[in-house]
Design an enzyme around this catalytic site. Sequence first.
Site, mmCIF file in Angstrom:
data_model
loop_
_atom_site.group_PDB
_atom_site.id
_atom_site.type_symbol
_atom_site.label_atom_id
_atom_site.label_comp_id
_atom_site.label_asym_id
_atom_site.label_seq_id
_atom_site.Cartn_x
_atom_site.Cartn_y
_atom_site.Cartn_z
ATOM 1 N N THR A 32 -61.388 64.647 45.902
ATOM 2 C CA THR A 32 -60.942 65.780 44.975
ATOM 3 C C THR A 32 -59.353 66.067 44.983
ATOM 4 O O THR A 32 -58.856 65.922 46.027
ATOM 5 C CB THR A 32 -61.957 67.364 44.808
ATOM 6 O OG1 THR A 32 -61.046 67.890 45.508
ATOM 7 C CG2 THR A 32 -63.233 67.670 45.295
ATOM 8 N N ASP A 56 -59.248 71.873 40.673
ATOM 9 C CA ASP A 56 -57.821 73.007 41.224
ATOM 10 C C ASP A 56 -59.226 73.841 41.822
ATOM 11 O O ASP A 56 -59.774 74.769 41.293
ATOM 12 C CB ASP A 56 -57.897 73.584 40.037
ATOM 13 C CG ASP A 56 -57.266 74.577 40.064
ATOM 14 O OD1 ASP A 56 -57.030 75.204 41.409
ATOM 15 O OD2 ASP A 56 -56.109 75.682 39.129
ATOM 16 N N ASN A 83 -58.887 70.731 52.804
ATOM 17 C CA ASN A 83 -57.398 70.247 52.992
ATOM 18 C C ASN A 83 -57.015 70.543 52.380
ATOM 19 O O ASN A 83 -55.938 71.010 51.876
ATOM 20 C CB ASN A 83 -57.437 68.893 53.021
ATOM 21 C CG ASN A 83 -56.064 68.406 53.629
ATOM 22 O OD1 ASN A 83 -55.515 68.504 54.433
ATOM 23 N ND2 ASN A 83 -55.825 67.588 52.042
ATOM 24 N N SER A 134 -56.581 74.232 58.545
ATOM 25 C CA SER A 134 -55.950 74.993 59.009
ATOM 26 C C SER A 134 -54.865 74.930 59.131
ATOM 27 O O SER A 134 -54.257 74.322 58.928
ATOM 28 C CB SER A 134 -56.841 76.193 59.562
ATOM 29 O OG SER A 134 -56.109 78.144 59.831
ATOM 30 N N TYR A 148 -47.551 82.383 54.737
ATOM 31 C CA TYR A 148 -48.799 81.394 54.537
ATOM 32 C C TYR A 148 -49.913 81.807 55.926
ATOM 33 O O TYR A 148 -50.522 80.894 56.396
ATOM 34 C CB TYR A 148 -48.196 80.268 54.625
ATOM 35 C CG TYR A 148 -48.533 78.742 55.570
ATOM 36 C CD1 TYR A 148 -49.382 78.058 54.190
ATOM 37 C CD2 TYR A 148 -48.438 78.518 57.548
ATOM 38 C CE1 TYR A 148 -49.557 76.690 55.108
ATOM 39 C CE2 TYR A 148 -49.048 77.326 57.645
ATOM 40 C CZ TYR A 148 -49.509 76.473 56.289
ATOM 41 O OH TYR A 148 -50.727 75.715 56.801
ATOM 42 N N LYS A 152 -53.612 81.224 56.777
ATOM 43 C CA LYS A 152 -54.082 81.040 57.328
ATOM 44 C C LYS A 152 -55.001 81.947 58.384
ATOM 45 O O LYS A 152 -56.234 80.956 59.489
ATOM 46 C CB LYS A 152 -54.119 80.049 58.594
ATOM 47 C CG LYS A 152 -52.900 78.563 57.298
ATOM 48 C CD LYS A 152 -54.253 78.064 56.713
ATOM 49 C CE LYS A 152 -53.299 76.239 55.975
ATOM 50 N NZ LYS A 152 -54.715 76.199 55.258
ATOM 51 N N THR A 183 -45.732 66.034 56.542
ATOM 52 C CA THR A 183 -46.596 65.557 55.460
ATOM 53 C C THR A 183 -45.865 66.154 54.762
ATOM 54 O O THR A 183 -45.038 66.822 54.833
ATOM 55 C CB THR A 183 -47.976 66.357 55.419
ATOM 56 O OG1 THR A 183 -47.815 67.413 55.593
ATOM 57 C CG2 THR A 183 -48.633 65.486 56.605
#
Length: 272
Positions: A32, A56, A83, A134, A148, A152, A183
């Site tokens: 996705t 979404d 993810n 996570s 953030y 998590k 990333t």
Amino acid sequence: MSKTIIITGASRGFGKIWAKALLKRGDKVAATARNIAHLNDLVEEFGDAVFPIQLDVNDRAACFAAVNQAKEHFGHIDGLINNAGFGLFGAIEETTEDQARAQMETNFFGVLWVTQAILPIFREQQSGHIIQVSSFLGLVTLPVLGLYNASKYAVNGLTETLAAEVAGFGIKVSLIEPNGFSTDWSGASAFQTEPNEVYAPIKKAFAEGATPDTWGNPEATTPAVLALIDSENPPLHFLLGKIAYPGVKQVYADRLAQFEEWKEVSANAHGH
């Protein structure tokens, strides 16, 4: 025996790396992304083994529809890798309401909606592996990542509870908790608050504390993640990277020492 895995946020970063690794070894992936054009390269390389779905994760109904599409297309789902998510950098005082809500909508509620969507399928099958991506920042915290961190921590609390609730249905549950990796999480996928100069020294110290060795190579995570997916008895908490373990160990040791220091005061607060 090949597996069929749903991966949200598969257009870049960990999601795309792990999708490719699964497809290369002969597994099937329902991938996705908000923009499925970003999945075209996977379709061109792997053909019918990959099923692209526009999603979404902030849209609960769309999450249920996407999961059901994947089930109808492949007939069976072995695993889910939740993810999709992004980073928000900035001090808590700097964070706007819209930024805070957007962070929780994607990183927490998106995980919740997709999890809720897959559970009836896994319960019916009496099998399945839910893997939430996570962070080690769901176990410890760093400054200028307050929202953030909070998202998590919320994912971790949700997932620990989930593991206890669904074990009787044959469903396995894991949390992947990476330290920092190179990333798009801290790059193109990240958002920044409007800076307040009073926090400049904290941000400077945070930035200067990182070295090139701090950031892991995302491609190097592939064997570990495949091992997790293939495990008959996967861990609930699964740290990724060499920074995570010593960092978490030190914080937990300090926390236990503080609990010990205050244990009599704490116990006396019980009242009897």
